[in-house]
Design an enzyme around this catalytic site. Structure first.
Site, mmCIF file in Angstrom:
data_model
loop_
_atom_site.group_PDB
_atom_site.id
_atom_site.type_symbol
_atom_site.label_atom_id
_atom_site.label_comp_id
_atom_site.label_asym_id
_atom_site.label_seq_id
_atom_site.Cartn_x
_atom_site.Cartn_y
_atom_site.Cartn_z
ATOM 1 N N GLY A 7 0.837 -1.200 0.000
ATOM 2 C CA GLY A 7 0.000 0.000 0.000
ATOM 3 C C GLY A 7 0.868 1.245 0.000
ATOM 4 N N GLY A 9 -0.455 4.720 0.212
ATOM 5 C CA GLY A 9 -1.211 5.931 0.543
ATOM 6 C C GLY A 9 -0.290 6.834 1.352
ATOM 7 C CB SER A 10 -0.914 9.728 3.580
ATOM 8 O OG SER A 10 -1.819 9.077 4.437
ATOM 9 C CB ALA A 122 1.310 11.371 6.654
ATOM 10 C CE LYS A 176 -4.781 6.882 16.271
ATOM 11 N NZ LYS A 176 -4.309 6.132 15.097
ATOM 12 C CG ASN A 184 -11.789 10.281 13.180
ATOM 13 O OD1 ASN A 184 -11.240 11.376 13.072
ATOM 14 N ND2 ASN A 184 -11.137 9.151 12.998
ATOM 15 C CG ASN A 194 -9.371 17.163 15.618
ATOM 16 O OD1 ASN A 194 -10.231 16.936 14.762
ATOM 17 N ND2 ASN A 194 -8.224 16.498 15.663
#
Lengths: 291, 291
Positions: A7, A9-10, A122, A176, A184, A194
């Site tokens: 993968g 992605g970022s 990121a 987390k 979120n 946030n």
């Protein structure tokens, strides 16, 4: 080490850029176009002086080679298709997803399974470039075997890109997950940064109930987690959460991996979570319509 | 008849324009500027050929005169201040608010008390002008005395502005309240037109739970009311609800009069209503900040 990253992605590109400085890195991607670009230009990160060379392969065509560590950075809903592939025996697998839904499938995996929590900011710029928007660390814990874990972390760890060992993967991931489950969906629903979780008393009131339900489902202490949620929301007050961003960009969110997991684990109704899962899907649908 | 109207918002002006054609109408307002304009120019409605003359007075300075009917059109949170005034004995009072919170205070009032449900669309243009955006009717029921009620309705009723008699005020108001409690907060929260209650399956799922809770609180039949909510949302699919509009315009909403009332009447927790009351107040606060 010889490291494979599945993968790009970022998070995949960020890992490739930092780890590619000291290790041989192979990146496995889905699209030919991205593969070619990565092989030609390497990976770039604004915080690293020059592009870092890596080798890129198509995930579909190329067998996953012999690696000392395979890092899986695809989104949670693509993990099942990764697990169907022939994975090299004995190679430790490190999973870096949000949510926890995938972990249940990994408990009996024959390979050593590690999970990580990425606390970096990121932002992917394009197929081979990433902005390192927030300096943080990666915490790693083992799911089924501690063999070699500390040695691996030692090899990965560098002052400007730290890795830390965590003893208890369940505690690490649920911790987390609670934060993600509160911040979120609410920042996504109200389309706010946030900090509004703390500064808007009505959003805070809803957040408190969401946190209470999540702690009940995952059998955690509400008092401790609620304080931590508020601290993190304040510390990141100017940030847009990933779910808020996904909605702004008309992308599918991770609501099912986050709030859906908490709902699924709970023996009782969690009305605030039920409301939020539907609400975020409603917004996903509205955004599609508006695109 | 000799009719007094307290309040000159969209509904007050609409009433004054239609009733002022056949009756002597006095309008009681708060602001000198509006009083002067009304006295000078009368009231105008796009559906009526020419301005209609009425007499306007300041509510604070002028005693409420001798009227055959006093129509109260102020928002629910201003009713307490109206009830503190000296109201003329025996005069029937007709209340035209959304919500039901005010009705409990009216049960023991010495005057005949009537309540009405306005099914017209009306949009205030300025202090003396209104657009009649949707043709409908006004349903009236008595709270504490049926005396003369049918005669009054007969006097008010006209083909182009009909008034109907309803036997049961509680049934009439709760029926309206359920529809408002489902459509208003959800269209406000998601910032969508009424039709999305039906066409977005995730909003529909939330709406169903909101309707279920409201029916439980007001002891009504969920099956019947849910069908009615869907029918009305479809029939008004292109409309913006009043709460959506209030939020767009940065105004205070009627969430406490609607969802707050349902919460207050319920002996058990109604989590979807609790969520919505906080959510709408959260948006009111965000809008203030953004103004």
């Amino acid at each position: 080490m010889n490291i494979g990253i599945i993968g790009a992605g970022s998070i995949g590109i960020l890992m490739a850029a930092y780890l590619g400085r000291d290790h041989k890195v192979d990146v496995y991607v889905r699209r030919e176009e991205q593969k070619d670009k990565l092989n030609k230009l390497g990976v770039s990160c604004d915080a690293i002086d020059q592009p870092v060379s890596i080798q890129a392969h198509l995930l579909e065509q190329h067998n996953l080679g012999a690696h000392d560590l395979l890092i899986v950075t695809v989104k949670q809903n693509h993990i099942a298709s990764i697990l169907e592939k022939k994975l090299p025996d004995y190679t430790p697998l490190l999973f870096l997803q949000n949510g926890m839904g995938h972990v249940d499938q990994l408990l009996d995996h024959p390979n050593p399974v590690l999970v990580g929590v990425v606390e970096h900011g990121a932002l992917k710029q394009n197929d081979n470039q990433v902005l390192h928007t927030g300096q943080g660390s990666v915490k790693i814990a083992s799911v089924n075997s501690e063999d070699n874990l500390k040695a691996i972390i030692n090899e990965l760890n560098r002052k400007d890109f730290p890795f830390f060992y965590h003893t208890n993967y369940y505690e690490m991931l649920t911790s987390k997950l609670i934060v993600n489950a509160v911040i979120n969906p609410l920042t996504g629903l109200f389309q706010v940064k946030n900090g509004m979780i703390v500064s808007n008393p009505h959003i805070k009131q809803i957040a408190k109930q969401v946190c209470r339900e999540a702690c009940q489902s995952l059998e955690r202490s509400f008092e401790i987690d609620w304080k931590r949620v508020l601290t993190i929301a304040e510390a990141t007050s100017e940030n847009q959460s990933s779910m808020f961003k996904d909605l702004l960009e008309g992308k599918e969110t991770e609501i099912d991996a986050i709030s859906g997991y908490i709902l699924q684990k709970s023996p009782v109704h969690l009305p605030y979570h039920e409301f939020l899962v539907q609400a975020i899907h409603a917004l996903e649908k509205e955004r599609e319509v508006n695109l």
